[in-house]
Design a protein around this motif. Structure first.
Motif, mmCIF file in Angstrom:
data_model
loop_
_atom_site.group_PDB
_atom_site.id
_atom_site.type_symbol
_atom_site.label_atom_id
_atom_site.label_comp_id
_atom_site.label_asym_id
_atom_site.label_seq_id
_atom_site.Cartn_x
_atom_site.Cartn_y
_atom_site.Cartn_z
ATOM 1 N N PHE A 1 0.839 -1.195 0.000
ATOM 2 C CA PHE A 1 0.000 0.000 0.000
ATOM 3 C C PHE A 1 0.876 1.247 0.000
ATOM 4 O O PHE A 1 0.675 2.176 -0.760
ATOM 5 C CB PHE A 1 -0.877 0.052 1.268
ATOM 6 C CG PHE A 1 -2.200 -0.637 1.128
ATOM 7 C CD1 PHE A 1 -2.656 -1.482 2.115
ATOM 8 C CD2 PHE A 1 -2.993 -0.404 0.016
ATOM 9 C CE1 PHE A 1 -3.879 -2.108 1.998
ATOM 10 C CE2 PHE A 1 -4.221 -1.035 -0.098
ATOM 11 C CZ PHE A 1 -4.664 -1.890 0.903
ATOM 12 N N GLN B 1 2.625 1.789 -3.314
ATOM 13 C CA GLN B 1 1.656 2.224 -4.319
ATOM 14 C C GLN B 1 1.269 3.670 -4.086
ATOM 15 O O GLN B 1 1.182 4.469 -5.012
ATOM 16 C CB GLN B 1 0.387 1.371 -4.229
ATOM 17 C CG GLN B 1 0.586 -0.096 -4.476
ATOM 18 C CD GLN B 1 0.710 -0.419 -5.939
ATOM 19 O OE1 GLN B 1 1.521 0.163 -6.649
ATOM 20 N NE2 GLN B 1 -0.083 -1.360 -6.405
ATOM 21 N N ALA B 2 1.006 3.966 -2.817
ATOM 22 C CA ALA B 2 0.530 5.297 -2.489
ATOM 23 C C ALA B 2 1.578 6.346 -2.843
ATOM 24 O O ALA B 2 1.259 7.381 -3.434
ATOM 25 C CB ALA B 2 0.179 5.369 -1.011
ATOM 26 N N ALA C 1 1.779 6.811 -6.493
ATOM 27 C CA ALA C 1 0.635 7.565 -7.004
ATOM 28 C C ALA C 1 0.831 9.061 -6.805
ATOM 29 O O ALA C 1 0.592 9.858 -7.712
ATOM 30 C CB ALA C 1 -0.656 7.110 -6.317
ATOM 31 N N ALA D 1 1.029 11.791 -9.749
ATOM 32 C CA ALA D 1 0.016 12.846 -9.792
ATOM 33 C C ALA D 1 0.704 14.195 -9.881
ATOM 34 O O ALA D 1 0.355 15.054 -10.682
ATOM 35 C CB ALA D 1 -0.850 12.775 -8.546
ATOM 36 N N LEU E 1 -4.660 5.462 4.599
ATOM 37 C CA LEU E 1 -5.042 5.472 3.192
ATOM 38 C C LEU E 1 -5.911 6.684 2.916
ATOM 39 O O LEU E 1 -5.789 7.351 1.887
ATOM 40 C CB LEU E 1 -5.798 4.189 2.876
ATOM 41 C CG LEU E 1 -5.608 3.620 1.473
ATOM 42 C CD1 LEU E 1 -4.147 3.538 1.111
ATOM 43 C CD2 LEU E 1 -6.240 2.244 1.397
ATOM 44 N N ALA E 2 -6.788 6.988 3.874
ATOM 45 C CA ALA E 2 -7.663 8.145 3.712
ATOM 46 C C ALA E 2 -6.840 9.424 3.652
ATOM 47 O O ALA E 2 -7.172 10.360 2.922
ATOM 48 C CB ALA E 2 -8.678 8.207 4.841
ATOM 49 N N VAL F 1 -5.655 10.010 0.250
ATOM 50 C CA VAL F 1 -6.737 10.574 -0.545
ATOM 51 C C VAL F 1 -6.772 12.075 -0.347
ATOM 52 O O VAL F 1 -6.830 12.855 -1.295
ATOM 53 C CB VAL F 1 -8.087 9.970 -0.105
ATOM 54 C CG1 VAL F 1 -9.236 10.772 -0.671
ATOM 55 C CG2 VAL F 1 -8.187 8.542 -0.556
ATOM 56 N N LEU G 1 -4.042 14.042 -2.084
ATOM 57 C CA LEU G 1 -4.283 14.242 -3.513
ATOM 58 C C LEU G 1 -5.327 15.327 -3.739
ATOM 59 O O LEU G 1 -5.214 16.141 -4.653
ATOM 60 C CB LEU G 1 -4.727 12.936 -4.160
ATOM 61 C CG LEU G 1 -3.594 11.931 -4.298
ATOM 62 C CD1 LEU G 1 -4.140 10.563 -4.592
ATOM 63 C CD2 LEU G 1 -2.649 12.361 -5.396
ATOM 64 N N LEU G 2 -6.351 15.318 -2.896
ATOM 65 C CA LEU G 2 -7.349 16.385 -2.967
ATOM 66 C C LEU G 2 -6.672 17.726 -2.758
ATOM 67 O O LEU G 2 -6.960 18.714 -3.432
ATOM 68 C CB LEU G 2 -8.408 16.196 -1.878
ATOM 69 C CG LEU G 2 -9.562 15.256 -2.157
ATOM 70 C CD1 LEU G 2 -10.422 15.138 -0.927
ATOM 71 C CD2 LEU G 2 -10.367 15.769 -3.325
ATOM 72 N N LEU H 1 -3.644 18.577 -3.384
ATOM 73 C CA LEU H 1 -2.934 18.974 -4.598
ATOM 74 C C LEU H 1 -3.864 19.775 -5.493
ATOM 75 O O LEU H 1 -3.529 20.858 -5.968
ATOM 76 C CB LEU H 1 -2.464 17.735 -5.370
ATOM 77 C CG LEU H 1 -1.030 17.247 -5.186
ATOM 78 C CD1 LEU H 1 -0.769 16.118 -6.155
ATOM 79 C CD2 LEU H 1 -0.056 18.372 -5.415
ATOM 80 N N TYR I 1 -6.823 21.305 -4.850
ATOM 81 C CA TYR I 1 -7.261 22.581 -4.280
ATOM 82 C C TYR I 1 -6.146 23.612 -4.286
ATOM 83 O O TYR I 1 -6.360 24.786 -4.599
ATOM 84 C CB TYR I 1 -7.707 22.399 -2.827
ATOM 85 C CG TYR I 1 -9.081 21.822 -2.673
ATOM 86 C CD1 TYR I 1 -9.314 20.822 -1.747
ATOM 87 C CD2 TYR I 1 -10.144 22.289 -3.424
ATOM 88 C CE1 TYR I 1 -10.569 20.287 -1.581
ATOM 89 C CE2 TYR I 1 -11.416 21.757 -3.264
ATOM 90 C CZ TYR I 1 -11.618 20.766 -2.341
ATOM 91 O OH TYR I 1 -12.857 20.233 -2.162
ATOM 92 N N ILE J 1 -13.134 7.806 8.361
ATOM 93 C CA ILE J 1 -12.506 8.168 7.084
ATOM 94 C C ILE J 1 -12.753 9.639 6.737
ATOM 95 O O ILE J 1 -11.829 10.354 6.347
ATOM 96 C CB ILE J 1 -13.035 7.251 5.954
ATOM 97 C CG1 ILE J 1 -12.586 5.817 6.204
ATOM 98 C CG2 ILE J 1 -12.532 7.732 4.614
ATOM 99 C CD1 ILE J 1 -12.974 4.861 5.109
ATOM 100 N N LEU J 2 -13.988 10.087 6.875
ATOM 101 C CA LEU J 2 -14.276 11.491 6.555
ATOM 102 C C LEU J 2 -13.498 12.426 7.475
ATOM 103 O O LEU J 2 -12.987 13.453 7.039
ATOM 104 C CB LEU J 2 -15.775 11.776 6.683
ATOM 105 C CG LEU J 2 -16.634 11.325 5.491
ATOM 106 C CD1 LEU J 2 -18.083 11.674 5.728
ATOM 107 C CD2 LEU J 2 -16.159 11.970 4.211
ATOM 108 N N ILE K 1 -9.860 12.593 6.330
ATOM 109 C CA ILE K 1 -9.728 13.432 5.138
ATOM 110 C C ILE K 1 -9.874 14.901 5.506
ATOM 111 O O ILE K 1 -9.092 15.751 5.067
ATOM 112 C CB ILE K 1 -10.789 13.038 4.086
ATOM 113 C CG1 ILE K 1 -10.502 11.636 3.563
ATOM 114 C CG2 ILE K 1 -10.813 14.032 2.950
ATOM 115 C CD1 ILE K 1 -11.540 11.112 2.610
#
Lengths: 504, 278
Positions: B123, B126-127, B130, B134, B179-180, B183, B186-187, B189, B191, B244-245, B248
């Motif tokens: 993980f 990969q992360a 990614a 990106a 993992l969250a 996420v 990347l968000l 990035l 914004y 998770i929320l 993030i």
């Protein structure tokens, strides 16, 4: 003014998309993922890396097995060449068993194998036999297998038939003989842990028998004997009365040498020969050949339709179901290991959905307040809210059509799309408000230069996630791309028009 | 207007310090991570009230590194307890824990989530891959759009600083990376680049007014943008009970605050230096 708005083509497009989406969502519904619906997510690692063909085979077999259990919403995805990720809505206590079983059927008469899973031609649905009140799985074998069955049956004068699924070797070490009469333990036939009063007693929790794993012994056995085994202790009334060892290989495969070494290993710790019991495990059923069948075979007929019985209680029913499903799907080409299992109960899922929606609404209200404070006119707040809501609706509509699972990362993706959407709308608003000297066309063109660049960078950021295929992040990435694209081509132009008419 | 160029020392210092913090923690392996990254076992038990002394009892019986957290719903009611164990359990060990919990009186459903380190290493790799990709793709898009070197580099640098400084803040605050969180990065990035693109476009492409005026105009728009997003995220963080929320939201909140500094001081400073050199 509203009528002028409604006549605008871009706004009409937006309304059309929203209405279509509402229609789609109300008829098709939204498929929710695990986090919202409850279910299991299982990660499986194969014994060694597989090529495309082998992986396809494994995925197909697992799909058949899970469908066979009655689980409909099954998503199986290979990851790399060694991992498989499975998401199943709903749950079934047998999921792990059914996925890990290799599924090699071995039927013996006496001690000789007469046919295997490869000889199966058809497997029927499991059912209850009314006459004998037992669960059974009827099946048909090919001519060859049937012939061998008859020949060996006659030769051994109708020895007992034993049916194994993934036969292995089991070893029991008895440290306290005094418990024997208490358990009525029989290992004389060489079948340990199946059809066995001891295992029954353990499974039913009676007699105060507990199983505990013994990691130290397992490591020692691995180091000194080079055997991979499950090793545990048998406890009665908190006293260790023995150990059990379960090995994946059959006794034949292990070979006499290895078995001798195992005995020596325990002899060395002071265990006597008669206290070491070695037998086969994985037995599903053993029974003598019935009278009717005997007659047929005796007169020389080849019988191809046979029955596998599992017993009469609830466990037997589950086992019969499992046997049927595994036999039907075929045996796995390699061993697999369950590496991770995540289960979400539906109640927790529902609570999360409600909470997520509530949180979203609160966030929207807070944003509305903020925008009102900044621009001081509802003529801007209302269009932004309407556009935001439209965007969420359309994204959900698209997700509904392509049956995309809405789970928490997808919701995060929606938040991302709507968030950048509001950002873009602010850009448009400011361009329109600030440069009153230039034509409206010019102002909106400027705004869209910024918006398109932002769109391109967001898509560029999401693409690696999809390509690298990182589990849950793929859903997030796709929904984000869908969301921002819908935004740039549908909702934002409509918003631009709204602002144009209202404020420009 | 304040001398932006002098103020630039702040974001630059922040970036350097952050690189140091992230770098040392990465090499020492001390970045606080959730089990989906570092491996371990998560056991969720559905209970309606806290089980007293669960953490201590489990530690005493098994000797694993254990962390027990309460899971609450919107109204603040306890709905579950999460038992985080720092090592992955074998099937046998899982059974032992289940037996123990049963003996302790926990008869409801017990959910077990096991992540093995090999899986987690994957993980992680990969992360990281990614995020690097990106980032690179975005840099290409920005460069194609503006066709000038220094301003494009400024945008890319701002995004890079956002991520590194946010990571450093997370490490210092002990916020778990998961993992969250990836996420969210990347968000972030996406914004962060939005505000920098806004700034660069207004300053380079528009002709009206002087540079400072254009910058001020951009700032009004940009701060409104960050403001709305921050408002939404803070509300989301407070109201939501989903782990998770929350993960993030917290990363984005920190990231957007950092972005305000990086866009309106660092990026502005670089643009001014670039334009005033002509």
């Amino acid at each position: 003014m509203i009528s002028r708005l409604l006549e605008d083509r871009k706004i009409r497009i937006l309304i059309a998309f929203v209405l279509i989406s509402v229609l789609i969502i109300s008829t098709r519904g939204i498929t929710t993922g695990l986090d919202l619906q409850g279910g299991s997510k299982i990660t499986i690692q194969t014994e060694r890396p597989l090529n495309n063909e082998e992986m396809g085979q494994v995925v197909s077999i697992m799909t058949k097995r899970l469908n066979g259990l009655g689980l409909k919403d099954v998503r199986i995805r290979p990851w790399g060449d060694e991992f498989i990720i499975i998401e199943v809505a709903g749950s079934n206590p047998r999921i792990e068993d059914i996925l890990e079983k290799i599924g090699i059927l071995d039927v013996k008469v006496g001690n000789i194998t007469v046919f295997t899973g490869a000889d199966l031609e058809r497997v029927e649905a499991f059912r209850k036999n009314p006459l004998q009140n037992s669960w059974e799985v009827p099946f048909t074998i090919n001519e060859e297998g049937a012939k061998k069955f008859r020949d060996i049956a006659l030769k051994t004068n109708f020895s007992e038939v034993s049916m194994f699924m993934d036969e292995g070797t089991a070893i029991m070490i008895i440290r306290d003989r005094s418990i024997m009469p208490r358990i009525g333990f029989t290992a004389s036939k060489g079948y340990l842990f199946d059809n066995d009063p001891l295992m029954d007693a353990v499974n039913k929790g009676i007699l105060g028998i507990k199983f505990k794993t013994n990691e130290d012994l397992r490591k020692k056995i691995k180091e000194e004997l080079d055997i991979d085994a499950e090793v545990g202790e048998i406890e009665i009334d908190n006293v260790v009365v023995g150990e059990y060892i379960v090995i994946g290989e059959t006794m034949e495969l292990l070979g006499e040498d290895k078995i001798k070494k195992i005995k020596e290993f325990f002899n060395a710790t002071g265990i006597k020969e008669e206290d070491i019991l070695i037998g086969s495990t994985g037995l599903v059923n053993h029974a003598p050949i019935g009278a009717g069948l005997r007659e047929e075979l005796f007169i020389g007929n080849v019988v191809r339709s046979l029955i596998l019985e599992t017993g009469s209680d609830e466990d037997a029913r589950l086992e019969a179901e499992e046997v049927e499903v595994v036999l039907r799907s075929g045996s796995l080409p390699i061993k697999v290991d369950i590496k991770g299992k995540y289960g979400v109960p539906p109640e927790l899922g529902e609570k999360f959905t409600r909470n997520a929606i509530v949180a979203g609404l609160f966030a929207m209200m807070a944003v509305a307040v903020f925008i009102f404070v900044r621009y001081r006119t509802p003529k801007i707040v209302v269009p932004i809210l309407i556009t935001g809501l439209s965007e969420v609706t359309i994204i959900l509509g698209v997700a509904s059509i392509i049956k995309w699972n809405i789970d928490l990362p997808a919701i995060a993706g929606i938040i991302a799309a709507v968030g950048t959407g509001v950002d873009d709308q602010i850009v448009i608003t400011d361009e329109v408000l600030m440069e009153k000297t230039k034509s409206i066309r010019y102002r909106i063109k400027n705004a869209f230069f910024i918006i398109m660049t932002a769109w391109a960078t967001t898509v560029a950021a999401m693409v690696p996630l999809i390509v690298i295929g990182m589990g849950m992040l793929v859903g997030f990435a796709i929904i984000t791309i869908i969301g921002v694209t819908i935004g740039v081509f549908i909702t934002r132009p409509a918003y631009a028009r709204m602002i144009q008419h209202l404020v420009g | 207007m304040l001398d932006i160029k002098k103020l630039m020392i702040i974001p630059i210092l922040a970036l350097v310090l952050s690189l140091f913090v992230v770098g040392t923690n990465m090499t020492q392996g001390t970045i606080p991570m959730s089990i989906d990254l570092k491996g371990g076992t998560l056991i969720t038990i559905l209970v309606s009230e806290e089980v007293p002394g669960l953490e201590d009892n489990l530690k005493e019986e098994f000797g694993y590194g254990i962390d027990v957290k309460l899971v609450k719903d919107v109204s603040g009611n306890v709905v579950a307890e999460d038992i985080e164990i720092d090592k992955p359990l074998t099937a046998g060990e899982r059974r032992n824990v289940e037996n123990f919990l049963f003996d302790e009186g926990i008869h409801g459903e017990v959910l077990i989530h096991t992540i093995w380190p090999t899986l987690s290493e994957m993980f992680m790799r990969q992360a990281i891959k990614a995020v690097i990709f990106a980032f690179s793709f975005m840099a290409v898009v920005v460069f194609l759009r503006f066709k000038t070197f220094v301003p494009s580099i400024a945008v890319v640098l701002s995004a890079f600083s956002d991520i590194v400084v946010t990571l450093a803040v997370m490490i210092l605050l002990g916020i778990q990376l998961s993992l969250a969180s990836f996420v969210a990065l990347l968000l972030l990035l996406g914004y962060s680049v939005d505000t920098d693109i806004l700034l660069t476009t207004r300053v380079l492409v528009r002709k009206k007014g002087d540079i400072d005026g254009r910058i001020k105009g951009a700032m009004v728009t940009g701060l409104t943008m960050s403001g709305t997003t921050l408002t939404a995220l803070i509300v989301l963080f407070i109201v939501s009970t989903s782990r998770i929320l929350d993960e993030i939201a917290i990363v984005l909140i920190i990231g957007l605050i950092v972005d305000i500094m990086n866009t309106w001081i660092q990026n502005v400073g670089i643009l001014k230096l670039y334009l005033e050199r002509d």
